[in-house]
Design a protein around this motif. Structure first.
Motif, short mmCIF file in Angstrom:
data_model
loop_
_atom_site.label_atom_id
_atom_site.label_comp_id
_atom_site.label_asym_id
_atom_site.label_seq_id
_atom_site.Cartn_x
_atom_site.Cartn_y
_atom_site.Cartn_z
N THR A 86 0.79 -1.16 -0.30
CA THR A 86 -0.03 0.00 -0.06
C THR A 86 0.91 1.40 0.27
O THR A 86 1.97 1.25 0.53
N SER A 87 0.35 2.26 -0.54
CA SER A 87 1.02 3.67 -0.59
C SER A 87 0.22 4.49 -0.45
O SER A 87 -1.28 4.70 -0.82
N ASN A 88 0.57 5.85 0.30
CA ASN A 88 -0.24 6.79 0.72
C ASN A 88 -0.04 8.17 -0.37
O ASN A 88 1.15 8.40 -0.83
N MET A 89 -1.09 8.50 -0.92
CA MET A 89 -0.79 9.89 -1.96
C MET A 89 -0.94 10.97 -0.85
O MET A 89 -2.26 11.19 -0.46
N THR A 90 -0.23 11.88 -0.90
CA THR A 90 -0.43 13.27 -0.18
C THR A 90 -0.16 14.48 -1.01
O THR A 90 0.27 14.30 -2.15
N ARG A 96 3.32 26.29 -4.50
CA ARG A 96 2.44 26.67 -5.39
C ARG A 96 3.04 26.34 -6.77
O ARG A 96 4.15 26.95 -6.99
N PRO A 97 2.54 25.41 -7.52
CA PRO A 97 1.32 24.94 -7.51
C PRO A 97 1.39 23.67 -6.31
O PRO A 97 2.66 23.15 -6.32
N PRO A 98 0.61 23.23 -5.77
CA PRO A 98 0.66 22.01 -4.77
C PRO A 98 1.28 20.80 -5.29
O PRO A 98 1.10 20.59 -6.51
N VAL A 99 2.23 20.00 -4.68
CA VAL A 99 2.74 19.12 -5.08
C VAL A 99 2.33 17.59 -4.46
O VAL A 99 2.09 17.67 -3.26
N TYR A 100 1.95 16.80 -5.43
CA TYR A 100 1.42 15.27 -4.89
C TYR A 100 2.48 14.43 -5.16
O TYR A 100 3.47 14.11 -5.84
N LYS A 101 2.49 13.82 -3.92
CA LYS A 101 3.59 12.46 -3.54
C LYS A 101 2.81 11.21 -3.16
O LYS A 101 1.89 11.06 -2.77
N GLN A 118 -4.53 10.62 0.91
CA GLN A 118 -4.19 11.21 2.14
C GLN A 118 -3.82 12.84 1.67
O GLN A 118 -3.30 13.60 2.41
N SER A 119 -4.67 13.01 0.63
CA SER A 119 -4.26 14.53 -0.01
C SER A 119 -5.15 15.43 0.41
O SER A 119 -5.10 16.93 0.38
N ALA A 147 -12.39 9.62 -1.91
CA ALA A 147 -12.59 10.60 -0.77
C ALA A 147 -11.20 10.48 0.20
O ALA A 147 -10.36 9.67 -0.06
N HIS A 148 -11.01 11.67 0.76
CA HIS A 148 -9.83 11.82 1.53
C HIS A 148 -9.99 10.46 2.72
O HIS A 148 -11.07 10.15 3.17
#
Length: 408
Positions: A86-90, A96-101, A118-119, A147-148
């Motif tokens: 499993t991996s969390n997406m934050t 700016r702009p927001p960075v997703y990881k 987890q964004s 959903a979050h």
């Protein structure tokens, strides 16, 4: 997990007119609302044209961006995620702009490759496979509006499906209208042996109908079970009234799919019963699937009571060929029902069940069930095993209905 790679080639068989084709992966989990496939490849063939693509079973998840005007999908950040990890997406909002990881995958107790959102907001999460040494992510389906804190599964059954249509653009989300288009060819790539999947597109000279045939070896030799054979658990559910069946099955199915099961249901007309068939994740036994069904029933009571299990069975895939599959029944009174194979037990078959089988076998000999069996031989069918429970249901294996009563 061993990497399986295949080259998919589609060749025209002297077509006198251009044929528009579309390919997509359509696993049984697709519902065209929460889990939506995309048009993986859209192309045309004429004469002796040929196209080819690479596919493998290296699964991963991505942040999917959907164009609101065209419904086409582009994947941005992505992460390779194997089954059982499993991996969390934050989202980092400090820039700016927001960075997703995506976090580095870790093991968890489930049987799927999972992404947890987890964004802090709803997100579309893509599922697909990685090629070019992990440098290219190939999206095949999208988990819509996750959903979050909710989870999305990014492994999938590689059921490649082909239609003759020009109604969709490449990378476009497919809607339920695609189910009204006749399917030319559909097959789980894992059931095709060898690294080559060669498909020949032909047109009938008399009717003009288009057909696709698989060329060359197609499946394991007869009666040869693969290392991780396809297994299904089948169950007949009974409800208190016919009007409860549709919603009851839907609620039960929603909980089961969230646990990694894919399934289909068959209603029996205006009746109180429904038949469910669950395709099991790897290393999951029929007994585990049955306990999951019971848990889903328990979680979905109504004012009229709960559904109960009227009958059950299981089967394992032995051989798959073009337009033909061979399955073998899994007897609920045998160790295979609990996942015990010649290679050893899985998590469903523990020492308690093992002791029960040994005790049942000794009692069978004591009763003189079959005096012709030698001392060092195993009986063909093991005795029933009682699964520990809270007393709310009897055991189907003992002959009674196993499930929850229709009324509390």
């Amino acid at each position: 997990m061993a990497v399986i790679e295949k080259t998919i080639s589609v060749t025209a068989d002297n077509l006198d007119q251009k044929v528009n084709l579309m390919m997509a992966f359509v696993p049984s989990t697709v519902d065209y609302e929460d889990v939506v496939p995309i048009a993986w490849q859209v192309f045309s063939l004429k004469g002796t044209d040929s196209e080819s693509w690479k596919w493998n079973n290296v699964s991963g998840g991505s942040r999917a961006i959907i164009d609101p005007n065209t419904a086409t999908v582009a994947s941005r950040e992505y992460q390779q995620i194997s089954v059982g990890r499993t991996s969390n997406m934050t989202q980092d909002k400090s820039v700016r702009p927001p960075v997703y990881k995506f976090s580095a995958p870790t093991t968890y107790s489930g049987n799927n490759a999972r992404v947890v959102n987890q964004s802090g907001a709803y997100a579309d999460i893509g599922a697909g496979f990685l090629t070019d040494s992990g440098n290219t992510f190939n999206t095949v389906l999208v988990n819509r509006r996750v959903a979050h804190t909710a989870e999305a599964f990014v492994d999938y059954e590689p059921v490649l499906t082909i239609w003759a249509t020009a109604d969709y653009a490449e990378d476009q989300l497919l809607d339920s209208d695609v189910t009204t288009i006749p399917t030319l060819w559909s097959r789980n790539l894992l059931n095709i042996t060898g690294p080559q999947v060669r498909l020949l597109v032909s047109r009938d000279k008399n009717t003009g109908a288009i057909s696709i045939k698989l060329q060359g070896p197609s499946s394991p030799s007869a009666f040869q079970v693969s290392a991780t054979p396809a297994t299904v658990y089948k169950v007949d559910l009974a409800f208190a009234a016919p009007g409860l069946v549709a919603n009851g099955v839907r609620d039960i199915a929603k909980l089961l799919t969230s646990k990694g099961y894919s399934l289909k249901s068959t209603a029996k007309g205006f009746d109180t019963e429904a038949h469910l068939e669950l395709r099991l994740p790897q290393k999951t036994s029929c007994n585990e699937a049955e306990l999951a069904v019971i848990a889903a029933i328990d979680a979905n009571p109504t004012v009229y009571g709960k559904a109960f299990i009227k009958g059950h069975s299981g089967a394992a895939l032995l051989n798959a060929e073009t337009n033909f599959e061979s399955w073998v029944d899994i007897n609920p009174a045998t160790p295979q029902w609990f996942g015990l194979t010649k290679d050893g037990p899985n998590a469903a078959f523990n020492s308690t069940n093992g002791d029960a089988f040994a005790q049942a076998k000794s009692e069978e000999f004591a009763d003189g069930a079959d005096e012709n069996i030698e001392d060092n031989e195993e009986p063909e069918v093991a005795a029933p095993v009682k699964v520990k429970g809270n007393g709310k249901f009897g055991s189907v294996r003992g002959g009674s209905r196993r499930g929850l009563p229709s009324f509390d």
